[in-house]
Design a protein around this motif. Structure first.
Motif, PDB file in Angstrom:
ATOM      1  N   TYR A  36      69.013  41.062  27.921  1.00 31.78           N
ATOM      2  CA  TYR A  36      67.575  41.201  27.757  1.00 31.78           C
ATOM      3  C   TYR A  36      67.209  41.266  26.276  1.00 31.78           C
ATOM      4  CZ  TYR A  36      62.836  43.113  28.295  1.00 31.78           C
ATOM      5  OH  TYR A  36      61.478  43.323  28.214  1.00 31.78           O
ATOM      6  N   ALA A  37      68.021  41.981  25.478  1.00 32.24           N
ATOM      7  CA  ALA A  37      67.782  42.028  24.039  1.00 32.24           C
ATOM      8  C   ALA A  37      67.869  40.631  23.430  1.00 32.24           C
ATOM      9  CB  ALA A  37      68.792  42.970  23.375  1.00 32.24           C
ATOM     10  N   ALA A  38      68.813  39.820  23.915  1.00 31.38           N
ATOM     11  CA  ALA A  38      68.930  38.440  23.435  1.00 31.38           C
ATOM     12  C   ALA A  38      67.689  37.629  23.799  1.00 31.38           C
ATOM     13  CB  ALA A  38      70.183  37.791  24.021  1.00 31.38           C
ATOM     14  N   GLN A  39      67.170  37.846  24.997  1.00 33.00           N
ATOM     15  CA  GLN A  39      65.960  37.144  25.405  1.00 33.00           C
ATOM     16  C   GLN A  39      64.781  37.547  24.519  1.00 33.00           C
ATOM     17  OE1 GLN A  39      63.708  37.897  29.289  1.00 33.00           O
ATOM     18  NE2 GLN A  39      64.833  36.009  29.760  1.00 33.00           N
ATOM     19  N   LEU A  40      64.684  38.822  24.192  1.00 35.59           N
ATOM     20  CA  LEU A  40      63.633  39.282  23.285  1.00 35.59           C
ATOM     21  C   LEU A  40      63.779  38.641  21.910  1.00 35.59           C
ATOM     22  CD1 LEU A  40      63.682  43.093  24.195  1.00 35.59           C
ATOM     23  CD2 LEU A  40      61.863  41.463  24.748  1.00 35.59           C
ATOM     24  N   ALA A  41      65.016  38.473  21.450  1.00 34.93           N
ATOM     25  CA  ALA A  41      65.251  37.829  20.153  1.00 34.93           C
ATOM     26  C   ALA A  41      64.766  36.389  20.170  1.00 34.93           C
ATOM     27  CB  ALA A  41      66.737  37.891  19.804  1.00 34.93           C
ATOM     28  N   CYS A  42      64.984  35.692  21.286  1.00 34.75           N
ATOM     29  CA  CYS A  42      64.474  34.325  21.417  1.00 34.75           C
ATOM     30  C   CYS A  42      62.957  34.302  21.299  1.00 34.75           C
ATOM     31  CB  CYS A  42      64.893  33.739  22.771  1.00 34.75           C
ATOM     32  SG  CYS A  42      66.579  33.134  22.834  1.00 34.75           S
ATOM     33  N   GLN A  43      62.309  35.249  21.934  1.00 35.86           N
ATOM     34  CA  GLN A  43      60.856  35.302  21.893  1.00 35.86           C
ATOM     35  C   GLN A  43      60.364  35.563  20.467  1.00 35.86           C
ATOM     36  OE1 GLN A  43      59.832  38.292  24.797  1.00 35.86           O
ATOM     37  NE2 GLN A  43      60.661  37.112  26.498  1.00 35.86           N
ATOM     38  N   GLU A  44      61.051  36.461  19.753  1.00 39.39           N
ATOM     39  CA  GLU A  44      60.669  36.735  18.371  1.00 39.39           C
ATOM     40  C   GLU A  44      60.897  35.511  17.490  1.00 39.39           C
ATOM     41  OE1 GLU A  44      59.094  39.465  17.210  1.00 39.39           O
ATOM     42  OE2 GLU A  44      59.022  40.066  19.318  1.00 39.39           O
ATOM     43  N   HIS A  45      61.996  34.820  17.718  1.00 46.07           N
ATOM     44  CA  HIS A  45      62.285  33.603  16.950  1.00 46.07           C
ATOM     45  C   HIS A  45      61.193  32.557  17.144  1.00 46.07           C
ATOM     46  CE1 HIS A  45      64.540  29.638  16.583  1.00 46.07           C
ATOM     47  NE2 HIS A  45      64.541  30.122  15.360  1.00 46.07           N
ATOM     48  N   GLN A  46      60.758  32.389  18.365  1.00 42.14           N
ATOM     49  CA  GLN A  46      59.681  31.439  18.638  1.00 42.14           C
ATOM     50  C   GLN A  46      58.381  31.891  17.982  1.00 42.14           C
ATOM     51  OE1 GLN A  46      59.982  31.423  22.887  1.00 42.14           O
ATOM     52  NE2 GLN A  46      61.857  30.208  22.872  1.00 42.14           N
ATOM     53  N   LEU A  47      58.156  33.206  17.960  1.00 38.51           N
ATOM     54  CA  LEU A  47      56.963  33.746  17.309  1.00 38.51           C
ATOM     55  C   LEU A  47      56.953  33.403  15.815  1.00 38.51           C
ATOM     56  CD1 LEU A  47      54.444  35.560  17.886  1.00 38.51           C
ATOM     57  CD2 LEU A  47      55.871  37.508  17.221  1.00 38.51           C
TER      58      LEU A  47
END
Length: 302
Positions: free
Chosen positions: A37-48
Motif C-alpha cells: 500500500y505504501a508503494a501504491q501511495l508512492a506511485c500516486q505521489e510520483h504522478q502528482l
C-alpha cells in the motif's frame, strides 16, 4: 534528415522505457499488505509530481516541478506545500524546524516565506518515506518515523528477527514491491552491504549517524530479456522521482549499479551536494544517477 531520424529514434526509446515504468504495475494492483500500500501511495505521489524519471542507465529523462519553484503539481498545489504536507503528516513540523517552533507571525505571507525557505534548506527524503509508511498504517512499533533514513534502519535492525522489518543485502535479495532500497551517501567511504552490516553491528544502539537515502520499490518486471525494478523516492532532483534499475537473473539489484570499493558516491538527494563529486564535463561516463553505494533492503515481514 539523418540527424532527425536519430533524434526520433532516441525519443521513441526514451518514451518506451518511461511507458514501461508507468505500465501495468504502478498503482493498479490491489495491495496485499501495508508495504505494498505504501508503494501504491508512492506511485500516486510520483504522478502528482508530473512523473520525473531516471532510466536504467542513470539518465534523468524527465524533470518535474521542484520543491522551491513556482510551478505547481498536477493538482495545482505548489510543490513546497506538498513537501510541508509530508513533514506535517509524518515526523512533525518541529523536526522540520530542527526543534524550533514553526513561525507564527501576524502576516501569513511572512510565515509562508520562512517555511518555504526552511523546506528548501532541509533534506526531506526521510520525511517522504515516513509519510508513506504512516499513511499506509504502520504503527510506531512497526516502523520508526524519522527524517533521517539511518534512524528507522537502526530501529529495524535492533528488532530483528522478530520485528516488522528485516535488513537484507540488495545484491543478493530478489526485490519485491514495498521494499525500501537504500544507499549510503558518504562521499569519503564506500561501505557495500558487508561494510554496512558491520557498521550497524557497531552503531545500531548509539547516536552515530550516517548519510543515507532510500526509495520504495513500486514495481518489478521480469521476463527472459527484461529484468527491471522501479523505485520512487522523495527529494531526488528536488522532486518525487522514479528510477529504473537493472536486476540480475535472480531478481536482485544488479552489481552494475554498485560503486567499486575505491570510489566515492557523487549524487545525493539533490545534484552536486556530495563531498567528492566525480561527475563532471570531462568525466561524463561517470554521470550515472543510479550508481550508488547500495547497502540495504528493508523488507516488511507480513
Amino acid at each position: 534528415m539523418r540527424m532527425a531520424r536519430g533524434w526520433l529514434g532516441l525519443t521513441l526509446l526514451v518514451w518506451s522505457g518511461w511507458a514501461q515504468a508507468q505500465g501495468a504495475f504502478c498503482a493498479t494492483q490491489t495491495p496485499q499488505n501495508q508495504a505494498q500500500y505504501a508503494a501504491q501511495l508512492a506511485c500516486q505521489e510520483h504522478q502528482l509530481w508530473r512523473e520525473p524519471f531516471i532510466n536504467a542507465q542513470g539518465q534523468l529523462l524527465k524533470i518535474g516541478p521542484m520543491e522551491a519553484e513556482r510551478d505547481r503539481l498536477s493538482d495545482g498545489t505548489p510543490a513546497w506545500r506538498r513537501v510541508l504536507h509530508y513533514w506535517h503528516n509524518s515526523v512533525g513540523l518541529n523536526d522540520l524546524f530542527r526543534g524550533q517552533q514553526p513561525p507564527d507571525y501576524p502576516e501569513s505571507v511572512l510565515n509562508d516565506a520562512v517555511t518555504r525557505a526552511q523546506i528548501v534548506d532541509t533534506p526531506w527524503s526521510g520525511a517522504f518515506i515516513s509519510y508513506l509508511m504512516r499513511t499506509a498504517g504502520f504503527a510506531e512499533d512497526e516502523f520508526h518515523l524519522a527524517d533521517g533514513h539511518i534512524r528507522y534502519i537502526k530501529a529495524a535492525y535492533v528488532t530483528q528477527p522478530d520485528g516488522a522489518f528485516r535488513v537484507l543485502n540488495p545484491l543478493t535479495t530478489p526485490l519485491r514491491v514495498g521494499d525500501l532500497l537504500c544507499y549510503v551517501r558518504e562521499g569519503r567511504r564506500v561501505f557495500g552491504a558487508a561494510g554496512f552490516e558491520q557498521w550497524l553491528a557497531e552503531h545500531a544502539t548509539d547516536e552515530q549517524s550516517l548519510k543515507m537515502h532510500c526509495d520504495i520499490v513500486v514495481g518489478v518486471r521480469t521476463s527472459r530479456d527484461h529484468h527491471r525494478a522501479y523505485a520512487v523516492g522523495g527529494n531526488v532532483v528536488q522532486a518525487v522521482t522514479m528510477r529504473e534499475l537493472t536486476l540480475n537473473a535472480r531478481g536482485a539489484l544488479s552489481a552494475s549499479h554498485a560503486l567499486p570499493a575505491r570510489a566515492g558516491s557523487w549524487l545525493v538527494d539533490a545534484l552536486g551536494e556530495d563531498d567528492t563529486p566525480s561527475c563532471a564535463l570531462n568525466t561524463l561516463n561517470q554521470c550515472d544517477m543510479n550508481r550508488q553505494d547500495w547497502v540495504a533492503v528493508l523488507r516488511y515481514q507480513s
